[in-house]
Design an enzyme around this catalytic site. Structure first.
Site, short mmCIF file in Angstrom:
data_model
loop_
_atom_site.label_atom_id
_atom_site.label_comp_id
_atom_site.label_asym_id
_atom_site.label_seq_id
_atom_site.Cartn_x
_atom_site.Cartn_y
_atom_site.Cartn_z
N GLY A 114 6.51 2.61 -0.14
CA GLY A 114 5.29 1.87 0.13
C GLY A 114 4.87 1.05 -1.07
O GLY A 114 5.70 0.48 -1.77
N ARG A 168 -0.18 1.15 -5.27
CA ARG A 168 -1.50 1.80 -5.24
C ARG A 168 -1.39 3.20 -4.65
O ARG A 168 -1.87 4.18 -5.24
CB ARG A 168 -2.48 0.95 -4.42
N VAL A 169 -0.73 3.32 -3.51
CA VAL A 169 -0.56 4.63 -2.89
C VAL A 169 0.45 5.46 -3.69
O VAL A 169 0.32 6.69 -3.77
CB VAL A 169 -0.12 4.49 -1.42
N GLU A 222 9.72 4.50 -3.85
CA GLU A 222 10.38 3.24 -3.50
C GLU A 222 9.29 2.22 -3.23
O GLU A 222 8.69 2.21 -2.15
CB GLU A 222 11.30 3.43 -2.28
N CYS A 276 10.39 -5.48 1.06
CA CYS A 276 10.22 -5.22 -0.37
C CYS A 276 11.22 -5.98 -1.22
O CYS A 276 10.98 -6.21 -2.41
CB CYS A 276 10.33 -3.72 -0.64
#
Length: 480
Positions: free
Chosen positions: A190, A193-194, A212, A247
């Site tokens: 993801g 931030r998370v 990742e 990504c």
């Protein structure tokens, strides 16, 4: 998800793992075969889920999600026995007589938190690695791709051992509850931030993590290229990858001022050839995943310092959640579109005086997940590989490096921690345990008290590899 339910899930999985169920080669093979069978038998349902979640064209769904996942599974099945073998390593004279090996063992019970842009492949690929390595696991699919999440909840229990492999659906509350549990590894795909939230939760239990993430993946384009081929590869690598919601999709291009107009014309021609004069009507472009991401992207375009730089595209259809492929030339470096990962169909083009200036620009930014260079100049290629830090590098193409199972895929710095794909997936969920086995012969008196100058001399020279000391030690000198 209630905390007590999450605890029960983890306890059930840990009981199955402690019973040794997941460690057997036969169990691992049966589960991998179940995944391969699910992919083949449920291809239609997978495509329907991806169409529902992202408007993903069937060809793109097959190439980037179904075929890659199937290949990863079959590759693991083919290589698994070799991966599981202990690795013999050299012994050293100070351990004589002895043998040494590295034994791989599963970590235990692991949590895999997936993402929405490639919701099938980015879920099942780490699951393949975790199973191949002999772990029990929880898969938490992304709630932003609800159809694919529902697919996993429905079909994984049908094709796999539900006592060792479980799916937990839900959103932030469920993920937060899962992160409160003690895991033997957490694998998260993801955003950064998370990713920081995941790391903070894992730190409470000293749980290792693989992150990742993403980043602003640059494409450096030299004038010394086959421009027709390069333009096609850039376009399909940007907009043919989930309409930029990937990504490893190109986030921005860097080229020289003298070549920029030529490159722009080639990209425009290719875009119109691939997606027509009205790309919003093209069936070959995915939509933006939801209204929040649509607004985020349109806000980037609405910046007056950016909107004035649109060379091509920029059309929007909020009802269909579609944004046309958009080229931006010479946007300000301090604009939001150059500070944040775009993750969408916008592609800024940055101009420099000479191509070597691009390396300093890239290295001034957080390290990207991928970096691309188009050139026929071997000297420039070597310089790029040596001086640009990125999760992975691809020369004269975009995104294809993820299809080679012999290459690690992962980030560096802000773009991630750890790598997977192929054996790297197996390693990501394994512990390598060093094992030394000794015999009782040739016991060296010099290692035991009481210590004397003679014993110290023998041990010092033995460690240094002196043959005289080795001979004396083997003959039992000096004696107690």
């Amino acid at each position: 998800m209630e905390k007590i339910k999450a605890e029960a899930v983890v306890e059930d999985l840990r009981a199955s793992f402690k019973a040794g169920k997941t460690k057997a080669y036969e169990w691992r093979v049966s589960q991998l075969e179940g995944i391969a069978r699910m992919i083949m038998e449920r291809e239609t349902e997978i495509m329907e889920a991806l169409q529902s979640d992202l408007g993903k064209p069937n060809m793109e769904a097959y190439l980037h999600e179904i075929s890659l996942s199937k290949s990863a599974c079959l590759f693991a099945l083919k290589q698994l026995k070799e991966w599981m073998k202990p690795e013999k390593v050299p012994a050293v004279i100070t351990n004589f007589p002895s043998s040494a090996k590295i034994v791989v063992e599963p970590l235990g019970v692991v949590l895999i938190i997936s993402t929405w842009n490639y919701p099938f492949s980015l879920s099942i690929d780490p699951v393949i690695g975790a199973i191949a390595a002999g772990n029990a696991l929880v898969l938490k699919p992304s709630e932003i791709a609800p159809a694919t999440s529902a697919f996993f909840a429905k079909y994984l229990p049908e094709y796999m051992d539900n006592s060792c492999i479980k799916v937990v659906e839900g959103a932030i509350a469920e993920t937060t509850t899962l992160l409160e549990q003690k895991w033997d590894k957490i694998f998260y795909t993801g955003n950064g931030r998370v990713g920081r939230i995941v790391m903070a939760a894992a730190a409470k239990h000293l749980t290792p993590v693989a992150l990742e993430l993403g980043g602003k993946s640059p494409v450096v384009v030299d004038s010394d290229v086959n421009l027709k081929v390069a333009a096609k590869r850039i376009v399909v690598g940007k907009w043919g990858c989930n309409n930029g919601q990937a990504c490893i999709a190109p986030d921005y291009i860097i080229t020289t001022k003298s070549f920029a107009s030529t490159l722009v014309e080639a990209l425009k021609t290719t875009l119109e050839r691939f997606y027509g004069k009205d790309p919003l009507k093209s069936a070959d472009l995915s939509r933006i995943v939801n209204s929040n991401h649509f607004k985020r992207l349109t806000n980037l375009l609405d910046d007056e310092n950016v909107s004035s730089k649109i060379l091509y595209g920029g059309m929007q259809d909020e009802k269909q959640l579609k944004i046309a492929p958009t080229l931006l030339l010479d946007v300000p470096h301090d604009s939001l579109v150059m500070k944040e990962e775009i993750f969408g169909p916008l592609l800024p083009i940055i101009m420099v005086e000479k191509l070597e200036d691009s390396f300093d620009f890239i290295n001034s930014m957080p390290k990207p997940l991928a970096a691309y260079l188009f050139t026929n100049n071997k000297k420039l290629e070597k310089y790029f590989i040596r001086n640009v830090s990125a999760g992975g590098i691809l020369i004269n193409d975009v995104a294809l490096h993820i299809s080679n199972p012999h290459l690690p895929f992962g980030g560096v710095g802000d773009s991630g921690i750890g790598a997977y794909h192929g054996k790297f997936s197996f390693d990501a969920f394994s512990h390598k345990k060093g094992v030394l086995s000794r015999g009782y012969a040739a016991d060296i008196p010099a290692r035991y008290p009481p210590y004397t100058p003679q014993k110290q001399w023998v041990l010092r020279h033995l460690i240094d590899g002196s043959w005289w000391a080795i001979l004396l030690a083997l003959l039992g000198f000096p004696r107690d």
